[in-house]
Enzyme design. Sequence first.
Site, mmCIF file in Angstrom:
data_model
loop_
_atom_site.group_PDB
_atom_site.id
_atom_site.type_symbol
_atom_site.label_atom_id
_atom_site.label_comp_id
_atom_site.label_asym_id
_atom_site.label_seq_id
_atom_site.Cartn_x
_atom_site.Cartn_y
_atom_site.Cartn_z
ATOM 1 N N ASP A 193 0.827 -1.207 0.000
ATOM 2 C CA ASP A 193 0.000 0.000 0.000
ATOM 3 C C ASP A 193 0.867 1.266 0.000
ATOM 4 O O ASP A 193 1.946 1.279 0.584
ATOM 5 C CB ASP A 193 -0.907 -0.020 1.239
ATOM 6 C CG ASP A 193 -2.060 0.964 1.110
ATOM 7 O OD1 ASP A 193 -2.350 1.422 -0.008
ATOM 8 O OD2 ASP A 193 -2.664 1.281 2.149
ATOM 9 N N ASN B 49 1.242 3.376 -3.018
ATOM 10 C CA ASN B 49 1.720 3.819 -4.340
ATOM 11 C C ASN B 49 1.137 5.180 -4.722
ATOM 12 O O ASN B 49 1.830 6.042 -5.254
ATOM 13 C CB ASN B 49 1.301 2.821 -5.434
ATOM 14 C CG ASN B 49 1.980 1.487 -5.290
ATOM 15 O OD1 ASN B 49 2.939 1.349 -4.550
ATOM 16 N ND2 ASN B 49 1.475 0.491 -5.996
ATOM 17 N N HIS C 288 2.277 3.350 -9.171
ATOM 18 C CA HIS C 288 2.184 1.905 -9.408
ATOM 19 C C HIS C 288 3.405 1.400 -10.189
ATOM 20 O O HIS C 288 3.883 0.297 -9.943
ATOM 21 C CB HIS C 288 0.895 1.563 -10.168
ATOM 22 C CG HIS C 288 -0.350 1.862 -9.375
ATOM 23 N ND1 HIS C 288 -0.491 1.495 -8.068
ATOM 24 C CD2 HIS C 288 -1.506 2.513 -9.709
ATOM 25 C CE1 HIS C 288 -1.674 1.892 -7.621
ATOM 26 N NE2 HIS C 288 -2.305 2.517 -8.592
ATOM 27 N N LEU D 219 10.663 -21.367 -4.932
ATOM 28 C CA LEU D 219 10.023 -20.303 -4.143
ATOM 29 C C LEU D 219 8.680 -19.935 -4.763
ATOM 30 O O LEU D 219 8.622 -19.412 -5.886
ATOM 31 C CB LEU D 219 10.919 -19.053 -4.067
ATOM 32 C CG LEU D 219 10.248 -17.765 -3.573
ATOM 33 C CD1 LEU D 219 9.713 -17.920 -2.154
ATOM 34 C CD2 LEU D 219 11.203 -16.584 -3.632
ATOM 35 N N ARG E 230 -5.063 -2.198 8.876
ATOM 36 C CA ARG E 230 -6.151 -3.141 8.597
ATOM 37 C C ARG E 230 -5.692 -4.199 7.604
ATOM 38 O O ARG E 230 -4.646 -4.077 6.971
ATOM 39 C CB ARG E 230 -7.401 -2.409 8.101
ATOM 40 C CG ARG E 230 -7.169 -1.528 6.915
ATOM 41 C CD ARG E 230 -8.460 -0.880 6.409
ATOM 42 N NE ARG E 230 -8.142 0.130 5.420
ATOM 43 C CZ ARG E 230 -8.059 1.436 5.660
ATOM 44 N NH1 ARG E 230 -8.308 1.916 6.857
ATOM 45 N NH2 ARG E 230 -7.726 2.279 4.700
HETATM 46 C C1 FPP Z 1 -2.239 0.102 -3.193
HETATM 47 O O1 FPP Z 1 -1.722 1.404 -3.151
HETATM 48 C C2 FPP Z 1 -1.613 -0.595 -4.297
HETATM 49 C C3 FPP Z 1 -2.280 -1.172 -5.328
HETATM 50 C C4 FPP Z 1 -3.753 -1.166 -5.466
HETATM 51 C C5 FPP Z 1 -1.538 -1.818 -6.421
HETATM 52 C C6 FPP Z 1 -0.352 -2.619 -5.968
HETATM 53 C C7 FPP Z 1 0.430 -3.013 -7.152
HETATM 54 C C8 FPP Z 1 1.768 -2.950 -7.236
HETATM 55 C C9 FPP Z 1 2.658 -2.565 -6.105
HETATM 56 C C10 FPP Z 1 2.446 -3.335 -8.504
HETATM 57 C C11 FPP Z 1 2.366 -4.811 -8.677
HETATM 58 C C12 FPP Z 1 3.247 -5.320 -9.688
HETATM 59 C C13 FPP Z 1 2.955 -5.514 -10.991
HETATM 60 C C14 FPP Z 1 3.983 -6.156 -11.813
HETATM 61 C C15 FPP Z 1 1.690 -5.103 -11.620
HETATM 62 P P1 FPP Z 1 -2.696 2.616 -3.349
HETATM 63 O O2 FPP Z 1 -2.770 2.924 -4.796
HETATM 64 O O3 FPP Z 1 -4.020 2.317 -2.703
HETATM 65 O O4 FPP Z 1 -1.933 3.762 -2.585
HETATM 66 P P2 FPP Z 1 -2.564 4.895 -1.687
HETATM 67 O O5 FPP Z 1 -3.164 4.218 -0.471
HETATM 68 O O6 FPP Z 1 -1.380 5.740 -1.335
HETATM 69 O O7 FPP Z 1 -3.573 5.621 -2.526
#
Ligand code: FPP
Length: 235
Positions: A20, A22, A37, A130, A187
């Site tokens: 979480d 990004n 992302h 793995l 959570r």
């Molecule tokens: C939550 O952060 C993150 C996601 C919904 C996407 C997670 C995906 C990745 C880390 C990339 C995965 C890898 C590949 C190869 C596709 P958020 O966007 O809810 O962040 P925020 O809480 O700051 O808004």
Amino acid sequence: MAENRPFVDERLQHIAFIMDGNGRWAQKRGLKRQEGHREGSEAFKRVVSYCADLGFKAVTVYAFSTENWKRPKEEVSSLMKLLERYLTSSRDELMKHGVRFRVIGDKSVLSPGLIKKIDNMEKATADNPLLLNFALNYGGRDELVRAFKKLVDSGKTDITEQDISLALDTFDCKDPDLVVRTGGDLRISNFLIWQAAYSELYFTDVLWPDITNEHIDAAIHDFYSRQRRYGGVES
Ligand code: FPP
């Protein structure tokens, strides 16, 4: 640093991550959420390699939940494109680190092209040691509903906990010992709700794209400082 690298033993075989933060990482830099992302996918690759080096048997990551479809179309499609790119470019990396890629979640609604790429990667890496569970269109409740449907369809009536575990997407995998959530929220967000019943939970404020090996080391050291009693008493 290598000398501080934690030792992973049979008590800690499976680590799971709620990736979480990004969006906030991008917003802080005046960038679009998609950029967060993209950076998050780089962090994901680093983390998987590090977990392979540490000797984990399984890593599970929460990449896209059953609820994430509610996000703006542009954001959803950029996540799917990132995944497609990953699937076309990461085979050598996965083979090098001995990673078996496997999607958990309901694949049926994904595009046929994406499903094909996932199937190909699952086949190509099937013999690696793995296990990487990539949770995609995944929700713990949805997984349980699908598991119960499987059991009903099989005609089972006297259902045990083991029957349910074996009907889940993670049927062949030990429950996570440690669940790490980045981004500061406290959570579980419908992630591995059956499997994490006795997992140790570790929360950190670091935003996912900023996660480093040292953050993982800290989570592992914290894990080893705890006493797992599984509802019993200290022995
Ligand atoms: C939550 O952060 C993150 C996601 C919904 C996407 C997670 C995906 C990745 C880390 C990339 C995965 C890898 C590949 C190869 C596709 P958020 O966007 O809810 O962040 P925020 O809480 O700051 O808004």
